[in-house]
Design a protein around this motif. Structure first.
Motif, PDB file in Angstrom:
ATOM      1  N   ASN A  31       0.830  -1.207   0.000  1.00 10.21           N
ATOM      2  CA  ASN A  31       0.000   0.000   0.000  1.00 10.21           C
ATOM      3  C   ASN A  31       0.863   1.255   0.000  1.00 10.21           C
ATOM      4  O   ASN A  31       0.624   2.189  -0.773  1.00 10.21           O
ATOM      5  N   ASP A  76       1.140   4.138  -3.034  1.00 13.99           N
ATOM      6  CA  ASP A  76       0.919   5.574  -2.825  1.00 13.99           C
ATOM      7  C   ASP A  76       2.143   6.366  -3.258  1.00 13.99           C
ATOM      8  O   ASP A  76       2.038   7.411  -3.894  1.00 13.99           O
ATOM      9  N   SER A  96      -7.260   3.835  -7.862  1.00 11.97           N
ATOM     10  CA  SER A  96      -6.608   4.608  -6.808  1.00 11.97           C
ATOM     11  C   SER A  96      -7.349   5.932  -6.612  1.00 11.97           C
ATOM     12  O   SER A  96      -8.185   6.308  -7.439  1.00 11.97           O
ATOM     13  N   GLN A 109      -7.249   8.004   0.518  1.00 11.99           N
ATOM     14  CA  GLN A 109      -6.427   6.951   1.124  1.00 11.99           C
ATOM     15  C   GLN A 109      -7.186   6.210   2.232  1.00 11.99           C
ATOM     16  O   GLN A 109      -7.080   5.011   2.367  1.00 11.99           O
TER      17      GLN A 109
END
Lengths: 925, 111
Positions: free
Chosen positions: A576, A580, A630, A649
């Motif tokens: 993860n 990002d 995303s 997020q």
């Protein structure tokens, strides 16, 4: 007579002819002498001898035909004659040969692909005993027609095997894939190779022996991950290792495993997927361990060989119960499946089909378009034949005096026809050779047009210019010969029937010729008009598809597939973070407007799909696709956010407890959002407008809840946003529902980068970032979104491209034919036109006269062509897009194009007619 | 099949030619034509030229052979001669012909 002297006879044709002449004149002389002795006068004796003898030339011809050597000899004579005739009228010969060569070449080129992809059996012994298993697709209500399913799971394969017993053997072939391989040397570059998994006994079952070393055996079928060996193809051995026998024992790194090469398969064996050449075969046991016990994990084709005395039907009788039981299990594993779908599953038939030609994605995608294109090519051939036929007819007119002379000298009609046909054959042979060359040059270009970088298409076409591809060569020869007979026979029949007396007296008997010429022109018009309508339909279809509003902005977007060494199972949190970081760094690059990540790329064709269950409503009988994206994905794609918000997020803040992703080594991971942790509440989900409308009847579905099945539980979703509709799998589908979840860390992702910079510069910048991120992060595949969309249109581009080219060719040939006939007709009517001019007809009236003639010639052809194109368009309806069978736009365009060409073709003869001077014309004859 | 071939005019001509060559020995085409007319008291008058395709066909079949010779009056002539295969053919064909014509005659008598 020895064979040698017969042959000599044939090559030097004088002796036999002389002998026959000598013998017969000897007879005549003796008879005349005998008659003189009976008191006849010398002249009368001569005449009486001739009378009693009969037609000397005809008898001589008959005598000649009796000799086998004479047939050869006559042919040589005819050939020499035909050759001289061709040299005498080079313009005629060149036109005829070129138009035929183009047509034969087009047919041969298309046929060589049709043959390699759809007709030729696999290069293994007794391909007729092979079979392949498949089952029909279960289609979504209202969805696009699916293709036959050909992949099965390992547990099902084991059940099939035990049910079949001795009656058949089953080999596994995974779908061949482009993967990365690396030689173990330090700093060895990463290479791409086409790779497929096979069961250990597959080579034995297909009867493919090794060319070097050994092939796999049942030994390789025993233990999962217990057989790190490779067999490579002969072609790859030559290409990559230059045929070096030391390749045996060579270590190769593929994914996380190190393999060693144990053998090279027999030359010519490319696998079981026509259109693909497998470089490397890996034992099926080296596939993901989890797949061997998972009956929902379908990953290979089953191609087998029937045992002695076993038929497809008897094998089917043994396998169907196993398959039905399996489908029953499938139904049970989906507790939310509605009864209507359950019924479809339980009724699923298993197809045991002949497997001689293998099975491939290429076949299922291109079979129909290829047959259509071959049909269109046949149309071109007919046009060319009609064209040459009318040229021959025109030439026959010029030669009518010669023919009449020969007939009056006693030449038989069959003899003349044979000679004229020899001329046709000579033409068609030269055209066939040229066409062959043309085909050999164009096939690689055609195949190239069907290939994409990630899915290269390759066929077992023999290498080199004159590669001995006997089937295709035979086809080319047959097409040329049939063409020769087709275009040669009618004119030959017509001109050999010349009436000597009338011809020699200068009486024109050309009206029959003109009538036949009109027939040929009508044929050409009909076919070329059909081709133009077909070409226009395909071109307009492609244009319509290219103009489809995808719902996002596909331009200036680089698609970069990136992988990392982090584990999908044990290092989820790290993944993860990695993801990002990747997105953040890409967004910060200079010249980059935006970047986002998704799981699996758009237009790659593979989506997870799931029922959308509303509490209190009946279970839906359809599934909707789902995609992981995303944060800022919709912003990057320019997909409008209609209500609510994008992902952030924090939406990802769920524990991942689901099964390991289905990614195997290199296949992109296809993972849905993962299992729900009940403590975290419903999963944040974004849906598109179509989904909101279908299930909630409103655009503003934000805050609404639905459920998706998750094993034997249900997972809750809360809609946090509604976005605009987009195309995601095919441009044909229109706005279909889709749901989005937030993408979780994955070791293989597709990153989209929107930038006005070119692909190369973007990739270079991203590469620097991936290197600095570490964890073995690197770029795997690069492309652009435009390219991905373009790749879904390969079929349509093929049809539009070839359809357009063929329509043009057909039009050109028809125009030449039309011009030729009108020109001839004006010549024939010079006198009539002269009289009309003398009587005061103005040039426009004369032009009109010729054009009226032309329209009467093409009218019947146009109507026939219209009917033909209606039939054709109905047959290819599924390949068209946004075109109706009688589309006015297509019809008007086609008619305008055709009439323009016709006016050009008719304009020249018409202006000639207008400028005819009465005085000259009347003196003409 | 055999019967229809037996009774065709072509076979009749073959039979005549073979008979002539069998009785008179090697002959040129003109000689054969004359012999056929003589032997049949001019009842069988053939188009003389049509003899030649027949001769050449029989030559191809191997029943007769031919060679060029220079004759008594210094003329080149093509002389035909019966082969062993020709003799066999003659025997077989004449039997068949006799049977056939006897059959026809019987029918005509009793009709």
């Amino acid at each position: 007579m020895s064979w040698f002297s017969k042959l000599k006879n044939a090559v030097h044709s004088k002796p036999l002819d002389n002998e026959l002449a000598d013998e017969m004149s000897d007879h005549l002389a003796r008879r005349a002498a005998a008659l003189r002795e009976q008191g006849w006068s010398a002249a009368d004796a001569q005449q009486e001898a001739s009378r009693r003898f009969g037609n000397v030339t005809l008898l001589r011809e008959q005598s000649r035909e009796i000799r086998p050597s004479a047939i050869l000899e006559t042919t040589f004579q005819d050939l020499r004659y035909a050759w001289r005739g061709m040299l005498k009228s080079p313009a005629f010969a060149l036109t005829a040969i070129l138009s035929l060569a183009l047509a034969v070449g087009a047919n041969t080129a298309i046929y060589s692909i049709v043959d390699a992809a759809l007709l030729r059996p696999l290069p293994v012994p007794e391909p007729g005993r092979l079979f392949i298993l498949s089952n029909p697709p279960i289609e979504q209500p209202g969805g696009p027609a699916g293709t036959e399913n050909e992949v099965f799971s390992y547990p099902l394969y084991q059940q099939f095997r035990s049910a079949a017993g001795d009656s058949a053997r089953f080999a596994l072939f995974s779908l061949a894939n482009r993967i990365e391989v690396q030689m173990p040397d330090r700093n060895a570059p990463i290479e791409k190779a086409i790779c497929g998994y096979v069961s250990g006994d597959a080579f034995d079952i297909l009867k493919v022996p090794p060319a070097l070393g050994r092939v796999f055996s049942s030994e390789e079928d025993r233990v999962p991950w217990g057989a790190p060996y490779l067999v490579i193809s002969y072609d790859y051995w030559q290409r990559r290792f230059h045929g070096d026998p030391r390749v045996l024992g060579q270590r190769v790194q593929i994914g996380r495993h190190a393999y060693s090469i144990v053998g090279v398969a027999r030359q010519g064996f490319f696998g079981v997927e026509p259109g693909k050449f497998v470089d490397i075969w890996m034992p099926a046991m080296m596939y993901s361990k989890a797949s061997f016990a998972n009956s929902g994990w379908n990953w290979f084709r089953i191609i087998g060989r029937l045992g002695p005395g076993v038929t497809l039907t008897s094998l089917h009788a043994r396998l169907q119960p196993v398959f039905s039981a399996h489908e029953d299990e499938v139904v049970k594993s989906y507790p939310t499946m509605p009864p209507s779908i359950q019924k479809l599953f339980r009724a699923q038939p298993l197809h045991v089909r002949p497997g001689a030609i293998g099975a491939s994605h290429f076949q299922s995608t291109f079979a129909r378009p290829l047959w259509i294109v071959l049909g269109v090519a046949a149309g071109i051939l007919l046009i060319a034949c009609a064209n040459v036929a009318s040229l021959l007819l025109a030439r026959a007119t010029a030669r009518s005096a010669e023919m009449a002379m020969r007939i009056s000298l006693g030449a038989g009609r069959s003899r003349l026809i044979r000679q004229l046909l020899t001329e046709s054959l000579l033409l068609s042979t030269i055209a066939g050779a040229l066409g062959w060359a043309f085909a050999r040059l164009s096939v690689p270009i055609l195949v190239g047009a069907l290939s994409t970088e990630t899915d290269p298409v390759r066929f077992a076409l023999s290498p080199g210019f004159f590669g001995a591809d006997s089937r295709v060569l035979l086809f080319c020869a047959a097409v040329s010969t049939v063409a020769a007979v087709f275009f040669g026979l009618l004119p030959a029949w017509q001109s050999s029937g010349a009436q000597p007396m009338r011809e020699l007296h200068g009486i024109r008997v050309a009206s029959g010729r003109l009538r036949m010429g009109r027939l040929f022109v009508a044929i050409q018009v009909a076919f070329s008009f059909t081709l133009i309508i077909a070409g226009a339909s395909f071109l307009f279809s492609l244009r319509n598809l290219l103009n489809v509003d995808t719902g996002f902005n596909p331009h200036n977007v680089s698609v970069i597939h990136i992988s990392t060494d982090l584990s999908d199972i044990t290092q989820k949190p790290e993944l993860n973070v990695f993801q990002d970081e990747l997105q953040r760094r890409a967004e910060a690059l200079p010249g980059v407007q935006s970047a986002a990540i998704s799981q699996g790329a758009l237009f790659y064709g593979n989506y997870w799909s799931s029922q959308v269950i509303l509490p209190g409503k009946p279970l839906p009988n359809r599934e909707e696709p789902a995609m992981g994206v995303s944060p800022r994905y919709f912003y990057m794609m320019h997909i409008p956010l209609l209500a609510g918000r994008e992902f952030e997020q924090r939406d990802r803040d769920y524990h991942h407890t689901g099964p390991p992703p289905t990614a195997v080594d290199d296949a992109p991971a296809l993972e849905y959002f993962g299992n729900e942790d009940p403590d975290k509440g419903p999963r944040p989900t974004i849906v598109n407008q179509a989904l909101a409308r279908r299930y909630f009847g409103t655009d503003n579905a934000v805050g609404k809840m639905f459920q998706t099945p998750d094993g034997d539980k249900l997972m809750s979703h809360e809609i946090i946003g509604v976005v605009g509709n987009t195309s995601y799998g095919s441009l044909r589908d229109g706005p279909e529902p889709i749901m989005y979840g937030v993408v979780r860390g994955s070791s293989y992702v597709a990153m989209y980068v929107r930038s006005t910079l070119d692909l190369g510069s973007v990739v270079k910048m991203v590469e620097r970032e991936t290197e600095s991120i570490g964890h073995g992060t690197r770029i795997r595949e690069i492309t652009t979104l435009d390219t991905l969309i373009g790749n879904t249109l390969l079929r349509e581009k093929l049809l539009a491209g070839i359809g357009g080219v063929f329509a043009f060719l057909g039009l050109l040939l028809a125009a030449i034919g039309l011009f030729g006939l009108l020109n001839y007709s004006v010549t024939r009517r010079t006198k009539e036109i002269g009289i009309r001019a003398a009587l005061g007809a103005r040039p426009p009236a004369l032009v009109f006269l010729v054009l009226k003639d032309m329209f009467s010639m093409i009218a019947a052809g146009l109507v026939t062509g219209l009917l033909g194109s209606l039939a054709l368009m109905t047959a290819v309806r599924s390949l068209l897009f946004g075109i109706r069978p009688l589309d006015p736009l297509v019809m008007i365009t086609a008619a305008a194009v055709f009439l323009t060409a016709a006016l050009v073709a008719g304009g020249l003869p018409a202006s000639r007619a207008a400028s005819i001077d009465p005085m000259t014309a009347l003196r003409h004859e | 099949m055999a019967n229809s071939a037996t009774n065709s005019p072509q076979t009749a001509l073959d039979l005549l030619v073979l008979t002539v060559l069998g009785r008179r020995g090697p002959l040129h085409g003109y000689g054969i034509a004359n012999a056929i007319e003589d032997l049949s008291d001019e009842a069988l008058r053939i188009d003389e030229g049509s003899l030649y395709p027949a001769l050449h066909r029989m030559e191809e079949a191997g029943w007769i052979t031919a060679s060029w010779t220079v004759t008594e009056n210094k003329r080149r002539a093509r002389i035909y001669q019966m082969t062993r295969a020709g003799k066999k053919q003659l025997a077989a064909e004449s039997d068949r012909w006799t049977n056939f014509s006897a059959g026809v005659a019987r029918v005509l008598r009793h009709a």
